[in-house]
Design a protein around this motif. Structure first.
Motif, PDB file in Angstrom:
ATOM      1  N   ASP A 117      53.585  22.964  25.239  1.00 48.51           N
ATOM      2  CA  ASP A 117      54.517  22.414  24.253  1.00 48.51           C
ATOM      3  C   ASP A 117      53.785  21.394  23.391  1.00 48.51           C
ATOM      4  OD1 ASP A 117      56.738  23.847  25.016  1.00 48.51           O
ATOM      5  OD2 ASP A 117      57.585  22.269  26.270  1.00 48.51           O
ATOM      6  N   GLY A 138      51.188  18.928  27.787  1.00 49.63           N
ATOM      7  CA  GLY A 138      51.581  19.120  26.405  1.00 49.63           C
ATOM      8  C   GLY A 138      50.389  18.956  25.487  1.00 49.63           C
ATOM      9  N   ASN A 165      56.033  25.995  18.324  1.00 53.18           N
ATOM     10  CA  ASN A 165      55.650  25.413  19.611  1.00 53.18           C
ATOM     11  C   ASN A 165      55.983  23.932  19.727  1.00 53.18           C
ATOM     12  OD1 ASN A 165      54.400  27.855  20.533  1.00 53.18           O
ATOM     13  ND2 ASN A 165      52.639  27.390  19.232  1.00 53.18           N
ATOM     14  N   LYS A 167      57.890  20.831  20.502  1.00 48.21           N
ATOM     15  CA  LYS A 167      59.028  20.486  21.361  1.00 48.21           C
ATOM     16  C   LYS A 167      59.631  19.139  20.976  1.00 48.21           C
ATOM     17  CE  LYS A 167      61.593  21.268  25.079  1.00 48.21           C
ATOM     18  NZ  LYS A 167      60.950  21.491  26.395  1.00 48.21           N
TER      19      LYS A 167
END
Length: 405
Positions: A117, A138, A165, A167
Protein backbone atom coordinates in the motif's frame (compact mmCIF):
# COMPACT_ATOMS: atom_id res chain seq x y z
CA UNK A 1 21.83 -13.78 16.14
CA UNK A 2 20.01 -12.96 12.91
CA UNK A 3 17.92 -9.78 12.90
CA UNK A 4 14.64 -9.70 10.99
CA UNK A 5 14.49 -8.04 7.58
CA UNK A 6 11.78 -5.78 8.94
CA UNK A 7 14.00 -4.28 11.61
CA UNK A 8 17.19 -4.48 9.57
CA UNK A 9 15.55 -2.19 7.05
CA UNK A 10 15.02 0.61 9.56
CA UNK A 11 17.43 3.46 8.89
CA UNK A 12 19.61 4.64 11.71
CA UNK A 13 18.96 8.25 12.60
CA UNK A 14 21.44 10.45 10.74
CA UNK A 15 21.46 12.78 13.73
CA UNK A 16 23.09 10.19 16.01
CA UNK A 17 26.56 10.86 14.65
CA UNK A 18 26.21 14.60 15.21
CA UNK A 19 24.72 14.10 18.68
CA UNK A 20 27.61 11.83 19.65
CA UNK A 21 30.05 14.41 18.32
CA UNK A 22 28.35 17.20 20.26
CA UNK A 23 28.48 15.17 23.50
CA UNK A 24 32.15 14.37 22.87
CA UNK A 25 32.95 18.05 22.31
CA UNK A 26 31.19 19.04 25.52
CA UNK A 27 33.05 16.35 27.48
CA UNK A 28 36.28 17.91 26.21
CA UNK A 29 35.22 21.24 27.67
CA UNK A 30 34.23 22.83 24.37
CA UNK A 31 31.23 25.14 24.19
CA UNK A 32 28.29 23.71 22.23
CA UNK A 33 25.14 25.61 21.22
CA UNK A 34 22.52 22.90 20.81
CA UNK A 35 19.64 24.01 18.59
CA UNK A 36 18.32 20.50 17.93
CA UNK A 37 15.65 20.40 20.67
CA UNK A 38 12.16 19.25 19.74
CA UNK A 39 10.77 20.00 23.17
CA UNK A 40 10.06 23.04 25.30
CA UNK A 41 12.60 23.80 28.04
CA UNK A 42 9.83 25.14 30.29
CA UNK A 43 8.16 23.80 33.40
CA UNK A 44 4.67 22.37 32.89
CA UNK A 45 1.67 24.33 34.12
CA UNK A 46 1.40 24.49 37.92
CA UNK A 47 -2.21 23.30 37.71
CA UNK A 48 -1.11 20.10 35.98
CA UNK A 49 1.76 19.32 38.35
CA UNK A 50 -0.62 19.90 41.26
CA UNK A 51 -3.09 17.44 39.72
CA UNK A 52 -0.25 14.95 39.28
CA UNK A 53 0.82 15.41 42.91
CA UNK A 54 -2.73 14.85 44.13
CA UNK A 55 -2.95 11.54 42.28
CA UNK A 56 0.19 10.17 43.96
CA UNK A 57 -1.78 9.16 47.08
CA UNK A 58 -4.25 6.91 45.25
CA UNK A 59 -3.42 3.26 44.62
CA UNK A 60 -5.46 3.07 41.43
CA UNK A 61 -3.29 5.79 39.90
CA UNK A 62 -0.55 3.15 39.64
CA UNK A 63 -2.66 0.32 38.27
CA UNK A 64 -3.33 -0.72 34.67
CA UNK A 65 -5.52 1.62 32.69
CA UNK A 66 -8.04 0.28 30.16
CA UNK A 67 -6.23 -0.41 26.88
CA UNK A 68 -7.77 2.52 24.95
CA UNK A 69 -7.34 4.84 27.94
CA UNK A 70 -9.44 6.10 30.83
CA UNK A 71 -13.02 6.73 29.75
CA UNK A 72 -13.14 10.16 31.43
CA UNK A 73 -9.95 11.25 29.66
CA UNK A 74 -11.10 9.98 26.28
CA UNK A 75 -14.37 11.88 26.61
CA UNK A 76 -12.49 14.97 27.69
CA UNK A 77 -10.13 14.79 24.71
CA UNK A 78 -13.05 14.38 22.30
CA UNK A 79 -14.85 17.37 23.81
CA UNK A 80 -11.71 19.52 23.59
CA UNK A 81 -11.19 18.47 19.99
CA UNK A 82 -14.77 19.43 19.08
CA UNK A 83 -14.48 22.80 20.80
CA UNK A 84 -11.01 23.73 19.53
CA UNK A 85 -11.61 22.65 15.91
CA UNK A 86 -15.27 23.73 15.86
CA UNK A 87 -16.61 20.38 14.67
CA UNK A 88 -18.85 17.71 16.18
CA UNK A 89 -17.69 14.10 16.02
CA UNK A 90 -19.28 12.79 19.21
CA UNK A 91 -21.40 10.20 17.38
CA UNK A 92 -18.87 9.06 14.79
CA UNK A 93 -15.43 9.18 16.43
CA UNK A 94 -13.65 7.78 19.44
CA UNK A 95 -10.29 8.32 21.13
CA UNK A 96 -7.46 5.95 21.96
CA UNK A 97 -4.78 7.09 24.42
CA UNK A 98 -1.29 5.90 23.47
CA UNK A 99 2.30 6.21 24.61
CA UNK A 100 2.90 9.45 22.71
CA UNK A 101 2.28 10.70 19.19
CA UNK A 102 4.82 8.35 17.63
CA UNK A 103 3.01 5.38 19.15
CA UNK A 104 -0.28 6.73 17.76
CA UNK A 105 1.23 6.87 14.28
CA UNK A 106 2.58 3.35 14.64
CA UNK A 107 -0.88 2.14 15.66
CA UNK A 108 -2.46 3.89 12.68
CA UNK A 109 -0.18 2.53 9.99
CA UNK A 110 -0.12 -0.97 11.48
CA UNK A 111 -3.92 -0.91 11.38
CA UNK A 112 -4.56 0.49 7.91
CA UNK A 113 -1.67 -0.77 5.75
CA UNK A 114 -1.30 -3.99 3.81
CA UNK A 115 1.91 -4.89 1.95
CA UNK A 116 2.68 -2.53 -0.95
CA UNK A 117 0.00 0.00 0.00
CA UNK A 118 1.26 3.48 -0.81
CA UNK A 119 1.13 6.48 1.52
CA UNK A 120 1.63 10.00 0.19
CA UNK A 121 3.97 11.90 2.52
CA UNK A 122 4.29 15.67 2.17
CA UNK A 123 7.82 17.02 2.51
CA UNK A 124 9.32 18.43 4.54
CA UNK A 125 8.06 15.70 6.85
CA UNK A 126 8.69 14.51 10.36
CA UNK A 127 11.54 12.03 9.97
CA UNK A 128 9.71 8.97 11.40
CA UNK A 129 6.83 8.95 8.89
CA UNK A 130 8.61 7.03 6.09
CA UNK A 131 10.30 4.67 8.55
CA UNK A 132 7.02 3.70 10.25
CA UNK A 133 5.26 3.27 6.91
CA UNK A 134 8.07 1.06 5.62
CA UNK A 135 8.12 -0.96 8.85
CA UNK A 136 4.53 -2.01 8.16
CA UNK A 137 5.36 -2.91 4.55
CA UNK A 138 3.86 0.20 3.02
CA UNK A 139 5.54 2.41 0.46
CA UNK A 140 6.05 6.12 1.21
CA UNK A 141 5.60 8.37 -1.83
CA UNK A 142 7.18 11.75 -1.21
CA UNK A 143 5.75 15.00 -2.54
CA UNK A 144 8.24 17.81 -1.99
CA UNK A 145 8.04 21.54 -1.37
CA UNK A 146 10.65 24.23 -1.06
CA UNK A 147 11.29 27.62 0.49
CA UNK A 148 9.94 29.21 -2.70
CA UNK A 149 6.51 27.76 -1.83
CA UNK A 150 6.85 28.55 1.88
CA UNK A 151 7.20 24.77 2.22
CA UNK A 152 3.59 24.17 1.18
CA UNK A 153 3.33 21.25 -1.29
CA UNK A 154 1.64 21.94 -4.60
CA UNK A 155 -1.88 20.48 -4.82
CA UNK A 156 -1.38 19.32 -8.42
CA UNK A 157 1.79 17.50 -7.38
CA UNK A 158 -0.18 15.69 -4.69
CA UNK A 159 -2.86 14.74 -7.22
CA UNK A 160 -0.19 13.31 -9.53
CA UNK A 161 1.20 11.15 -6.71
CA UNK A 162 -2.14 9.42 -6.03
CA UNK A 163 -2.90 6.18 -7.88
CA UNK A 164 -4.82 2.93 -7.45
CA UNK A 165 -2.28 1.71 -4.86
CA UNK A 166 -2.56 4.79 -2.66
CA UNK A 167 -4.12 3.87 0.68
CA UNK A 168 -3.52 7.05 2.68
CA UNK A 169 -2.00 10.49 2.83
CA UNK A 170 -0.43 12.10 5.90
CA UNK A 171 -0.25 15.82 6.50
CA UNK A 172 1.45 17.63 9.37
CA UNK A 173 0.26 21.16 10.06
CA UNK A 174 1.68 22.98 11.98
CA UNK A 175 4.73 21.41 10.48
CA UNK A 176 7.88 19.87 11.90
CA UNK A 177 10.49 20.81 10.60
CA UNK A 178 9.46 23.96 8.70
CA UNK A 179 7.57 25.81 11.43
CA UNK A 180 4.74 26.77 9.06
CA UNK A 181 1.12 25.77 9.04
CA UNK A 182 -0.66 25.36 5.74
CA UNK A 183 -2.77 28.33 4.73
CA UNK A 184 -6.56 28.47 4.69
CA UNK A 185 -6.45 28.61 0.89
CA UNK A 186 -4.26 25.49 0.80
CA UNK A 187 -6.57 23.62 3.18
CA UNK A 188 -9.62 24.48 1.10
CA UNK A 189 -7.89 23.25 -2.05
CA UNK A 190 -6.77 20.10 -0.26
CA UNK A 191 -10.34 19.43 0.87
CA UNK A 192 -11.54 19.65 -2.75
CA UNK A 193 -8.74 17.32 -3.84
CA UNK A 194 -9.66 14.72 -1.23
CA UNK A 195 -13.25 14.71 -2.48
CA UNK A 196 -11.85 13.45 -5.80
CA UNK A 197 -10.51 10.34 -4.03
CA UNK A 198 -13.30 9.06 -1.75
CA UNK A 199 -11.45 5.90 -0.66
CA UNK A 200 -8.30 7.65 0.55
CA UNK A 201 -7.60 7.65 4.30
CA UNK A 202 -6.32 10.98 5.64
CA UNK A 203 -3.96 11.08 8.62
CA UNK A 204 -3.72 14.56 10.12
CA UNK A 205 -0.85 15.05 12.58
CA UNK A 206 -1.91 18.05 14.67
CA UNK A 207 0.48 17.69 17.61
CA UNK A 208 1.52 21.39 17.32
CA UNK A 209 -2.01 22.76 16.86
CA UNK A 210 -1.93 25.16 19.83
CA UNK A 211 1.61 26.35 19.12
CA UNK A 212 0.92 29.00 16.50
CA UNK A 213 2.37 32.40 17.35
CA UNK A 214 1.55 34.51 14.26
CA UNK A 215 -1.93 34.94 12.77
CA UNK A 216 -3.83 33.54 11.01
CA UNK A 217 -4.30 30.47 13.20
CA UNK A 218 -4.18 26.95 11.75
CA UNK A 219 -7.29 25.58 10.07
CA UNK A 220 -7.99 22.11 8.69
CA UNK A 221 -9.47 20.65 5.53
CA UNK A 222 -12.32 18.90 7.38
CA UNK A 223 -13.55 22.27 8.69
CA UNK A 224 -14.46 23.17 5.10
CA UNK A 225 -16.12 19.84 4.36
CA UNK A 226 -17.01 17.83 7.46
CA UNK A 227 -17.79 14.74 5.37
CA UNK A 228 -14.01 14.23 5.19
CA UNK A 229 -13.97 13.46 8.92
CA UNK A 230 -15.52 10.08 8.10
CA UNK A 231 -12.09 8.95 6.82
CA UNK A 232 -9.77 11.21 8.80
CA UNK A 233 -7.59 10.06 11.71
CA UNK A 234 -6.17 12.84 13.89
CA UNK A 235 -2.98 12.58 15.96
CA UNK A 236 -2.62 14.84 19.00
CA UNK A 237 -1.20 14.73 22.50
CA UNK A 238 0.24 16.70 25.41
CA UNK A 239 3.97 16.48 24.63
CA UNK A 240 4.28 19.81 22.83
CA UNK A 241 1.40 21.97 24.09
CA UNK A 242 1.96 21.12 27.78
CA UNK A 243 5.76 20.53 27.78
CA UNK A 244 5.24 16.89 28.81
CA UNK A 245 7.39 15.06 26.26
CA UNK A 246 8.76 12.59 28.80
CA UNK A 247 5.40 11.53 30.18
CA UNK A 248 4.53 9.85 26.84
CA UNK A 249 0.81 10.41 26.38
CA UNK A 250 -0.65 10.85 22.91
CA UNK A 251 -4.15 10.77 21.49
CA UNK A 252 -5.60 9.35 18.33
CA UNK A 253 -9.06 10.58 17.31
CA UNK A 254 -10.70 8.62 14.54
CA UNK A 255 -13.79 6.80 13.28
CA UNK A 256 -14.99 4.31 15.88
CA UNK A 257 -14.26 1.22 13.77
CA UNK A 258 -10.63 2.28 13.25
CA UNK A 259 -10.11 3.17 16.91
CA UNK A 260 -11.58 -0.20 17.90
CA UNK A 261 -9.10 -1.98 15.64
CA UNK A 262 -6.20 0.06 17.02
CA UNK A 263 -7.32 -0.81 20.54
CA UNK A 264 -7.13 -4.52 19.71
CA UNK A 265 -3.63 -3.99 18.37
CA UNK A 266 -2.51 -1.93 21.36
CA UNK A 267 -3.93 -4.56 23.71
CA UNK A 268 -1.47 -7.09 22.29
CA UNK A 269 1.52 -4.74 22.15
CA UNK A 270 1.78 -1.86 24.64
CA UNK A 271 -1.50 -2.11 26.60
CA UNK A 272 -2.75 1.08 28.23
CA UNK A 273 -0.69 4.27 28.54
CA UNK A 274 0.70 5.62 31.82
CA UNK A 275 -2.22 5.54 34.26
CA UNK A 276 -0.82 8.15 36.67
CA UNK A 277 -0.45 10.74 33.90
CA UNK A 278 -3.89 9.90 32.54
CA UNK A 279 -5.45 10.43 35.98
CA UNK A 280 -3.66 13.77 36.34
CA UNK A 281 -4.91 14.87 32.91
CA UNK A 282 -8.48 14.04 33.91
CA UNK A 283 -8.02 16.49 36.79
CA UNK A 284 -6.55 19.23 34.60
CA UNK A 285 -8.59 21.86 32.76
CA UNK A 286 -7.54 21.74 29.08
CA UNK A 287 -8.93 25.24 28.62
CA UNK A 288 -5.91 26.50 30.59
CA UNK A 289 -3.53 25.42 27.80
CA UNK A 290 -3.80 28.69 25.78
CA UNK A 291 -3.02 30.75 28.90
CA UNK A 292 -0.04 28.54 29.74
CA UNK A 293 1.30 28.89 26.19
CA UNK A 294 1.06 32.71 25.90
CA UNK A 295 4.55 33.50 27.30
CA UNK A 296 6.01 30.54 25.38
CA UNK A 297 4.54 31.77 22.10
CA UNK A 298 5.85 35.25 22.84
CA UNK A 299 9.31 33.73 23.30
CA UNK A 300 9.06 31.85 19.97
CA UNK A 301 7.95 35.06 18.21
CA UNK A 302 11.01 36.90 19.53
CA UNK A 303 13.41 34.25 18.26
CA UNK A 304 11.59 34.08 14.92
CA UNK A 305 12.13 37.84 14.58
CA UNK A 306 15.82 37.40 15.38
CA UNK A 307 16.03 35.04 12.40
CA UNK A 308 14.29 37.53 10.12
CA UNK A 309 16.31 40.54 11.27
CA UNK A 310 19.71 38.87 11.15
CA UNK A 311 19.14 37.34 7.72
CA UNK A 312 18.11 40.74 6.38
CA UNK A 313 21.04 42.52 8.01
CA UNK A 314 23.44 40.04 6.43
CA UNK A 315 21.95 40.22 2.90
CA UNK A 316 20.53 36.71 3.24
CA UNK A 317 16.85 37.57 2.83
CA UNK A 318 16.62 34.83 0.19
CA UNK A 319 16.91 32.35 3.09
CA UNK A 320 13.96 33.80 4.98
CA UNK A 321 10.34 32.74 5.07
CA UNK A 322 7.69 33.45 7.71
CA UNK A 323 7.47 30.77 10.35
CA UNK A 324 4.16 30.86 12.19
CA UNK A 325 4.02 27.85 14.47
CA UNK A 326 5.79 24.94 16.17
CA UNK A 327 9.41 25.41 17.33
CA UNK A 328 11.46 25.40 14.14
CA UNK A 329 13.05 27.17 11.19
CA UNK A 330 14.70 25.57 8.14
CA UNK A 331 17.87 27.30 7.02
CA UNK A 332 18.36 26.81 3.27
CA UNK A 333 22.07 26.28 2.54
CA UNK A 334 21.51 26.22 -1.21
CA UNK A 335 20.95 29.98 -1.06
CA UNK A 336 24.21 30.70 0.78
CA UNK A 337 27.94 30.74 -0.14
CA UNK A 338 28.72 27.66 2.00
CA UNK A 339 27.16 25.34 -0.58
CA UNK A 340 29.92 26.18 -3.07
CA UNK A 341 32.42 24.40 -0.84
CA UNK A 342 30.54 21.16 -1.48
CA UNK A 343 28.93 21.31 -4.91
CA UNK A 344 31.01 19.99 -7.79
CA UNK A 345 29.34 22.32 -10.29
CA UNK A 346 26.15 24.31 -10.85
CA UNK A 347 24.31 21.18 -12.00
CA UNK A 348 25.11 19.23 -8.81
CA UNK A 349 21.87 18.47 -6.93
CA UNK A 350 23.44 16.24 -4.24
CA UNK A 351 22.17 16.72 -0.70
CA UNK A 352 25.11 17.89 1.40
CA UNK A 353 23.12 18.83 4.50
CA UNK A 354 24.73 16.20 6.76
CA UNK A 355 28.26 17.19 5.76
CA UNK A 356 27.49 20.89 6.18
CA UNK A 357 25.96 20.35 9.63
CA UNK A 358 28.95 18.30 10.74
CA UNK A 359 31.32 21.02 9.55
CA UNK A 360 29.20 23.65 11.31
CA UNK A 361 29.38 21.72 14.58
CA UNK A 362 33.11 21.02 14.49
CA UNK A 363 34.06 24.56 13.45
CA UNK A 364 31.58 26.66 15.45
CA UNK A 365 30.08 24.40 18.13
CA UNK A 366 26.51 24.89 16.85
CA UNK A 367 24.40 21.73 16.51
CA UNK A 368 21.42 21.68 14.14
CA UNK A 369 19.59 18.82 12.37
CA UNK A 370 20.35 18.05 8.69
CA UNK A 371 17.40 18.48 6.33
CA UNK A 372 18.17 15.10 4.82
CA UNK A 373 16.22 13.60 7.72
CA UNK A 374 13.11 15.57 6.76
CA UNK A 375 13.06 15.23 2.99
CA UNK A 376 14.40 18.79 2.65
CA UNK A 377 17.77 18.57 0.87
CA UNK A 378 20.52 21.10 1.60
CA UNK A 379 18.66 22.59 4.55
CA UNK A 380 18.87 22.16 8.30
CA UNK A 381 16.34 22.45 11.11
CA UNK A 382 17.13 24.73 14.00
CA UNK A 383 14.99 24.99 17.11
CA UNK A 384 13.68 28.35 18.36
CA UNK A 385 13.25 27.31 21.99
CA UNK A 386 16.59 28.47 23.47
CA UNK A 387 16.81 31.67 25.49
CA UNK A 388 16.95 34.82 23.38
CA UNK A 389 20.60 35.48 24.25
CA UNK A 390 21.77 31.93 23.53
CA UNK A 391 19.74 31.70 20.34
CA UNK A 392 20.99 35.06 19.04
CA UNK A 393 24.60 34.09 19.72
CA UNK A 394 24.20 30.71 18.01
CA UNK A 395 22.43 32.19 14.99
CA UNK A 396 25.23 34.72 14.54
CA UNK A 397 27.63 31.79 14.32
CA UNK A 398 25.43 30.08 11.73
CA UNK A 399 25.30 33.22 9.60
CA UNK A 400 29.05 33.75 9.73
CA UNK A 401 29.55 30.10 8.80
CA UNK A 402 27.22 30.08 5.77
CA UNK A 403 28.66 33.38 4.53
CA UNK A 404 32.22 32.04 4.89
CA UNK A 405 33.15 34.99 7.13
Amino acid sequence: MKISKRVSGISESITLKLNSLAVSMESEGKKVWNLTAGQLPFRPAVEFTESLRNELVFLNSFQYSPVPGLKDLREKVLTYFNESRKVDVDKTHDVIVSNGGKHSLSNIFATILDPEDEVVVLAPFWLSYPEIITLYEGKPVIVGASIYDDFQPNIDDIRSAINKNTKAIIINSPNNPSGVHYSEEWMKSFAKLMLEFPDLIIVSDEIYFELSYFDPKPTYFYQYDESLLERTIIVDGVSKNMALTGLRVGFCIGPKSVVSAMSRLQGQTASGANSLTQKALVGYNFNLIPTYLEPIKSHLRENARIVQDKLRENQLSQCWYQTKSAFYFLIDFSNTPIIDQFRKDSEDTTDYSSQICEKLLTETGVAIVPGEAFGAPNTARLSLVSTKEVFSEAFDKIINFVKLN
